[in-house]
Scaffold this motif. Structure first.
Motif, PDB file in Angstrom:
ATOM      1  N   PRO A  25       0.821  -1.222   0.000  1.00 23.47           N
ATOM      2  CA  PRO A  25       0.000   0.000   0.000  1.00 23.47           C
ATOM      3  C   PRO A  25       0.845   1.257   0.000  1.00 23.47           C
ATOM      4  O   PRO A  25       1.944   1.284   0.559  1.00 23.47           O
ATOM      5  N   GLU A  26       0.313   2.280  -0.618  1.00 20.83           N
ATOM      6  CA  GLU A  26       0.985   3.583  -0.566  1.00 20.83           C
ATOM      7  C   GLU A  26       0.715   4.290   0.752  1.00 20.83           C
ATOM      8  O   GLU A  26       1.574   5.010   1.257  1.00 20.83           O
ATOM      9  N   SER A  27      -0.481   4.096   1.297  1.00 19.05           N
ATOM     10  CA  SER A  27      -0.860   4.791   2.528  1.00 19.05           C
ATOM     11  C   SER A  27      -1.659   3.841   3.406  1.00 19.05           C
ATOM     12  O   SER A  27      -2.436   3.018   2.915  1.00 19.05           O
ATOM     13  N   TRP A  28      -1.468   4.004   4.725  1.00 21.68           N
ATOM     14  CA  TRP A  28      -2.078   3.082   5.696  1.00 21.68           C
ATOM     15  C   TRP A  28      -2.505   3.913   6.894  1.00 21.68           C
ATOM     16  O   TRP A  28      -1.709   4.687   7.438  1.00 21.68           O
ATOM     17  N   LEU A  29      -3.736   3.729   7.335  1.00 16.77           N
ATOM     18  CA  LEU A  29      -4.239   4.426   8.523  1.00 16.77           C
ATOM     19  C   LEU A  29      -4.484   3.413   9.623  1.00 16.77           C
ATOM     20  O   LEU A  29      -5.212   2.426   9.425  1.00 16.77           O
ATOM     21  N   ASP A  30      -3.885   3.663  10.795  1.00 15.44           N
ATOM     22  CA  ASP A  30      -4.113   2.814  11.964  1.00 15.44           C
ATOM     23  C   ASP A  30      -5.013   3.567  12.931  1.00 15.44           C
ATOM     24  O   ASP A  30      -4.700   4.690  13.370  1.00 15.44           O
ATOM     25  N   VAL A  31      -6.158   2.957  13.271  1.00 13.93           N
ATOM     26  CA  VAL A  31      -7.167   3.593  14.113  1.00 13.93           C
ATOM     27  C   VAL A  31      -6.877   3.268  15.577  1.00 13.93           C
ATOM     28  O   VAL A  31      -6.561   2.120  15.929  1.00 13.93           O
ATOM     29  N   GLU A  32      -7.016   4.284  16.442  1.00 10.39           N
ATOM     30  CA  GLU A  32      -6.677   4.166  17.878  1.00 10.39           C
ATOM     31  C   GLU A  32      -5.253   3.629  18.009  1.00 10.39           C
ATOM     32  O   GLU A  32      -4.981   2.651  18.700  1.00 10.39           O
ATOM     33  N   THR A  33      -4.351   4.343  17.367  1.00  6.31           N
ATOM     34  CA  THR A  33      -2.973   3.868  17.246  1.00  6.31           C
ATOM     35  C   THR A  33      -2.150   4.052  18.517  1.00  6.31           C
ATOM     36  O   THR A  33      -1.118   3.386  18.681  1.00  6.31           O
ATOM     37  N   GLY A  34      -2.580   4.964  19.426  1.00  8.33           N
ATOM     38  CA  GLY A  34      -1.803   5.190  20.646  1.00  8.33           C
ATOM     39  C   GLY A  34      -0.444   5.769  20.326  1.00  8.33           C
ATOM     40  O   GLY A  34      -0.323   6.835  19.701  1.00  8.33           O
ATOM     41  N   ASP A  35       0.625   5.038  20.732  1.00  6.86           N
ATOM     42  CA  ASP A  35       2.002   5.474  20.458  1.00  6.86           C
ATOM     43  C   ASP A  35       2.500   4.986  19.103  1.00  6.86           C
ATOM     44  O   ASP A  35       3.698   5.048  18.828  1.00  6.86           O
ATOM     45  N   ALA A  36       1.603   4.471  18.267  1.00 11.07           N
ATOM     46  CA  ALA A  36       1.954   3.971  16.930  1.00 11.07           C
ATOM     47  C   ALA A  36       2.882   2.770  17.007  1.00 11.07           C
ATOM     48  O   ALA A  36       3.796   2.615  16.185  1.00 11.07           O
ATOM     49  N   ASP A  37       2.631   1.869  17.964  1.00  8.42           N
ATOM     50  CA  ASP A  37       3.434   0.648  18.046  1.00  8.42           C
ATOM     51  C   ASP A  37       3.217  -0.231  16.815  1.00  8.42           C
ATOM     52  O   ASP A  37       4.178  -0.804  16.286  1.00  8.42           O
ATOM     53  N   PHE A  38       1.976  -0.351  16.377  1.00  9.83           N
ATOM     54  CA  PHE A  38       1.723  -1.218  15.221  1.00  9.83           C
ATOM     55  C   PHE A  38       2.333  -0.647  13.942  1.00  9.83           C
ATOM     56  O   PHE A  38       3.005  -1.393  13.198  1.00  9.83           O
ATOM     57  N   PRO A  39       2.150   0.625  13.598  1.00  5.75           N
ATOM     58  CA  PRO A  39       2.823   1.143  12.391  1.00  5.75           C
ATOM     59  C   PRO A  39       4.344   0.975  12.451  1.00  5.75           C
ATOM     60  O   PRO A  39       4.981   0.676  11.429  1.00  5.75           O
ATOM     61  N   GLU A  40       4.929   1.135  13.627  1.00  4.47           N
ATOM     62  CA  GLU A  40       6.379   0.983  13.749  1.00  4.47           C
ATOM     63  C   GLU A  40       6.803  -0.455  13.479  1.00  4.47           C
ATOM     64  O   GLU A  40       7.829  -0.700  12.813  1.00  4.47           O
TER      65      GLU A  40
END
Length: 306
Positions: A25-40
């Motif tokens: 994907p070019e872009s990804w949105l994580d909902v209720e990401t908090g400290d963005a542990d999952f995107p990291e």
């Protein structure tokens, strides 16, 4: 850069790996990401993907500041201003450890591009709701719920390693069994189905607006017709009155003209009569003078004295 805390990095990466069979994907949105542990954690598999996050707390701004996220949005995904700003922007939207709230699922589909994928991990089965929204279910699995990121702020730091180990162990032991309490669902937002749904909503909206407009036109037409009929009736009465008045004035004018013609005729006849009398008098006077002259000449000729 701070490493992700609980849930474990391996657990987060295993969640991100399920998206590898699909185009990056070019872009990804994580909902209720908090400290963005999952995107990291997911960035290790998708290094060229731009990750954004939305969260109700300002922690998302910290995640943006430390470059875990490209953009961080404070608020709920269902907030109208957030949904409108992010509409049809993302190729993937992840909803992890979230109840299958219909409003949130609908908002997630709104910010997803047609043909994009929705990754859901929820204690509730979201498949029926997603299918009713025009999505195709690509994959379904059962797994144990991991420790939510918000729980890490309440746990003592000494217990974090234990929480991560327990989370990973439960995920391995309970995955795919009836004891797994979490549904993992990947759904695709179909272009044609979604377009038909949107067009259907637009058609129904236009039909409702059209019905209201038609009703307004009918009522306006009836009112205009009634006013028009009244105006025509008043106009007919006015025309009748004007016509009668015009006829009366015309008759009066014709009478005046006739009387004027009669008066002028009488004056002309009187003038002609006076002229005839004057000419007659002049002729008689001339004849009389003509007769008197020879008589005087004859008398002078007879009288020698003259």
């Amino acid at each position: 850069m701070t490493a992700p805390t609980a849930p474990s990095v391996r657990r987060l990466r295993s969640t991100a790996r399920v998206m590898l069979p699909f185009p990056e994907p070019e872009s990804w949105l994580d909902v209720e990401t908090g400290d963005a542990d999952f995107p990291e954690a997911a960035r290790s598999y998708f290094p060229y993907t731009a990750f954004d996050g939305v969260d109700r707390t300002s922690r998302v701004l910290y995640a943006q500041a430390v470059e875990r996220l490209e953009e961080g949005h404070v608020g709920r995904l269902t907030d109208p201003h957030i949904t409108a700003r992010l509409r049809a922007r993302y190729d993937v939207v992840s909803l992890l450890n979230r109840p299958a709230d219909p409003d949130e699922l609908q908002a997630a589909l709104a910010v997803l591009r047609p043909g994009g994928h929705l990754l859901v991990e929820s204690p509730d089965d979201p498949r029926a709701e997603l299918e009713s929204q025009g999505c195709t279910i690509i994959a379904t699995a059962r797994r144990s719920a991991h420790v939510p990121p918000r729980a890490t702020t309440r746990l003592p730091r000494t217990l974090l390693p234990t929480a991560r180990a327990l989370d990973h162990a439960l995920a391995l032991l309970l995955a795919g069994t009836p004891f797994a309490s979490t549904y993992r669902v990947i759904a695709r937002k179909d272009t044609e189905t979604w377009s038909r749904g949107v067009r259907g909503e637009e058609v129904r909206s236009r039909e409702a607006c059209g019905a209201e407009a038609c009703g307004a036109e009918v009522r306006g037409g009836e009112a205009s017709g009634a006013e028009g009929c009244g105006a025509e009736a008043r106009g007919a009465e006015g025309c009748g009155a004007e016509g009668c008045g015009a006829e009366v004035r015309g008759a009066e004018a014709r009478g005046a003209e006739a009387r004027g013609a009669e008066v002028r005729g009488a004056e002309v006849r009187r003038a002609e009569a006076r002229g005839a009398e004057v000419r007659g008098a002049k002729a008689r006077s001339t004849e009389t003078r003509g007769a008197e002259v020879p008589s005087a000449v004859a008398r002078r000729a007879e009288s020698p004295d003259l």
